[in-house]
Enzyme design. Structure first.
Site, PDB file in Angstrom:
ATOM      1  N   CYS A  84       0.839  -1.083   0.049  1.00 34.87           N
ATOM      2  CA  CYS A  84       0.016  -0.069  -0.028  1.00 34.87           C
ATOM      3  C   CYS A  84       0.856   1.351  -0.114  1.00 34.87           C
ATOM      4  CB  CYS A  84      -1.108  -0.003   1.197  1.00 34.87           C
ATOM      5  SG  CYS A  84      -2.028   1.317   1.281  1.00 34.87           S
ATOM      6  N   GLY A  85       0.826   1.899  -1.054  1.00 28.96           N
ATOM      7  CA  GLY A  85       1.644   3.244  -1.315  1.00 28.96           C
ATOM      8  C   GLY A  85       1.344   4.238  -0.150  1.00 28.96           C
ATOM      9  N   HIS A  86      -0.044   4.606  -0.327  1.00 35.27           N
ATOM     10  CA  HIS A  86      -0.168   5.608   0.725  1.00 35.27           C
ATOM     11  C   HIS A  86      -0.266   5.223   2.228  1.00 35.27           C
ATOM     12  CE1 HIS A  86      -4.143   4.106   2.062  1.00 35.27           C
ATOM     13  NE2 HIS A  86      -3.958   4.832   3.239  1.00 35.27           N
ATOM     14  N   HIS A 204      -8.510  -3.943  -7.886  1.00 37.85           N
ATOM     15  CA  HIS A 204      -8.627  -2.446  -7.958  1.00 37.85           C
ATOM     16  C   HIS A 204      -8.812  -2.251  -9.351  1.00 37.85           C
ATOM     17  CE1 HIS A 204      -5.911  -3.085  -4.292  1.00 37.85           C
ATOM     18  NE2 HIS A 204      -6.089  -1.836  -3.966  1.00 37.85           N
ATOM     19  N   ASP A 230     -10.270   5.289  -3.255  1.00 43.27           N
ATOM     20  CA  ASP A 230      -8.908   5.794  -2.823  1.00 43.27           C
ATOM     21  C   ASP A 230      -9.225   7.388  -2.776  1.00 43.27           C
ATOM     22  OD1 ASP A 230      -6.595   6.466  -2.044  1.00 43.27           O
ATOM     23  OD2 ASP A 230      -5.497   4.789  -3.014  1.00 43.27           O
ATOM     24  N   CYS A 234      -3.259   6.891  -4.976  1.00 45.28           N
ATOM     25  CA  CYS A 234      -3.225   5.587  -4.958  1.00 45.28           C
ATOM     26  C   CYS A 234      -1.701   5.351  -5.469  1.00 45.28           C
ATOM     27  CB  CYS A 234      -4.084   4.728  -5.816  1.00 45.28           C
ATOM     28  SG  CYS A 234      -4.158   3.065  -5.462  1.00 45.28           S
ATOM     29  N   GLY A 235      -0.660   4.764  -4.461  1.00 44.34           N
ATOM     30  CA  GLY A 235       0.583   4.525  -4.663  1.00 44.34           C
ATOM     31  C   GLY A 235       0.920   3.325  -5.597  1.00 44.34           C
ATOM     32  N   THR A 236       0.078   2.281  -5.269  1.00 48.23           N
ATOM     33  CA  THR A 236       0.113   1.024  -6.147  1.00 48.23           C
ATOM     34  C   THR A 236      -0.414   1.372  -7.395  1.00 48.23           C
ATOM     35  OG1 THR A 236      -1.602   0.027  -5.002  1.00 48.23           O
ATOM     36  CG2 THR A 236       0.624  -0.451  -4.349  1.00 48.23           C
TER      37      THR A 236
HETATM   38  O1  PYC Z   1      -1.795   3.665  -2.144  1.00 50.79           O
HETATM   39  O2  PYC Z   1      -1.285   2.004  -2.917  1.00 50.79           O
HETATM   40  C1  PYC Z   1      -2.045   2.603  -2.381  1.00 50.79           C
HETATM   41  C2  PYC Z   1      -3.315   2.220  -1.897  1.00 50.79           C
HETATM   42  C3  PYC Z   1      -3.859   1.002  -2.140  1.00 50.79           C
HETATM   43  C4  PYC Z   1      -5.265   0.974  -1.364  1.00 50.79           C
HETATM   44  C5  PYC Z   1      -5.397   2.037  -1.175  1.00 50.79           C
HETATM   45  N1  PYC Z   1      -4.381   3.097  -1.215  1.00 50.79           N
END
Ligand code: PYC
Length: 309
Positions: A84-86, A204, A230, A234-236
């Site tokens: 999870c990036g965030h 996702h 999100d 969303c980092g990923t």
């Molecule tokens: O930031 O990767 C992310 C992420 C995945 C689900 C919610 N945020």
């Protein structure tokens, strides 16, 4: 004890003490134990009435490698996230808030690999995400009520279906329509057998459009596992998007990609070339601590395990 934060609008709840004893082993083994024996802990922490479908939980664990700063398992109202990036940005900000880390490099172990992160002097965090790649390009799926929808299947630490042609403008006022359309796409992907590598479920769904702010590269809306979206870019999802752009010859290594999310907040991304056509993405963003609390679970509370809809 939990520390709450938000990363560019998306909440993270870091469990800093009181979590289940998952024993020893790799982070994947400990995640399997968490899932098999302590799933009620996951739902109690993030679901209503203590949390909500938007909250991503992060259980802090002892790392396996001595040079890692922490290990973490991410989870939400319906299950577990590989990466999870965030959430990683939220974890670093929380560790800094607790005085456990200083600005500099920090390795964080996750179930899908160790990620290198940097806590910058200004409080922002860069995450060198896991290697990311496009698995399938221009996949067509027939979505009841919406017709043929075309998208790319890509990995960015989670599985994504990326659609460049959203059903409506990517603004919060359209959130219900966006949730309905992206959920229908996810159901249709599953029904037609479209998966990630090794039959992985694509959980996702990401829509793209032109950015609202011309300084940015693109805007997105990302449906998370379950029914929430999100609030951050969303980092990923940004990593998966950059992998697709690289594959299309539209993003060169080192060039900055500014991903705007549904609230207008931004992750700054870039890629380095990896092996086998993969890319090594990095994303940079900012989190803010919003609270420190002790969650209580009374023995006679009918919702001590959370409410799962
Ligand atoms: O930031 O990767 C992310 C992420 C995945 C689900 C919610 N945020």
């Amino acid at each position: 004890m939990v520390i709450d934060s938000h990363t560019e609008g998306e909440p993270t709840r870091v469990v800093i003490s009181g979590g289940p004893d998952l024993g020893l082993g790799s982070i994947s083994e400990r995640m399997q134990r968490f899932c098999a024996q302590f799933d009620h802990f996951r739902s109690g922490i993030v679901c209503e009435p203590r949390g909500s479908e938007v909250v991503v939980g992060a259980l802090l664990l002892e790392p396996v490698q001595p040079d890692s700063s922490a290990a973490v398992i991410f989870f939400n109202d319906v299950g577990y996230l590989g990466m999870c990036g965030h959430g990683t940005i939220g974890v670093l900000t929380t560790l800094a808030h607790l005085g456990r880390i200083d600005p500099g490099l920090h390795k964080i172990e996750t179930p899908v690999g160790t990620v290198e992160t940097t806590l910058h002097e200004d409080g922002s965090v860069t995450v060198e995400n896991v290697p990311s790649y496009r698995y399938q390009a221009s996949v067509e799926v027939d979505v009841p009520g919406y017709g043929l929808v075309t998208g790319d299947v890509a990995w960015g630490g989670n599985w994504f279906f990326l659609v460049a042609d959203p059903p409506c403008e990517l603004v919060t006022a359209n959130r219900n329509e966006l949730i309905a359309a992206s959920t229908a796409i996810r159901v249709a992907l599953h029904a037609s057998g479209v998966t990630g590598r090794d039959d992985a479920y694509i959980d996702h769904i990401e829509f793209f459009s032109e950015p609202k702010n011309p300084e940015n590269s693109s805007r997105n809306f990302v449906l998370c596992p379950g029914a929430s979206f999100d609030r951050s870019p969303c980092g990923t999802g940004t990593s998966a998007k950059m992998a697709c752009l690289y594959d299309d010859g539209k993003l060169a290594p080192g060039v900055i990609w500014r991903q705007e999310g549904i609230l207008g907040t931004v992750f700054q991304g870039s890629i380095r070339e990896g092996s086998d056509g993969q890319v090594n993405p990095s994303i940079r963003g900012h989190a803010w601590v919003t609270g420190e609390s002790k969650l209580l679970f009374a023995g006679d509370d009918p919702f001590s395990r959370g409410i799962e809809f």
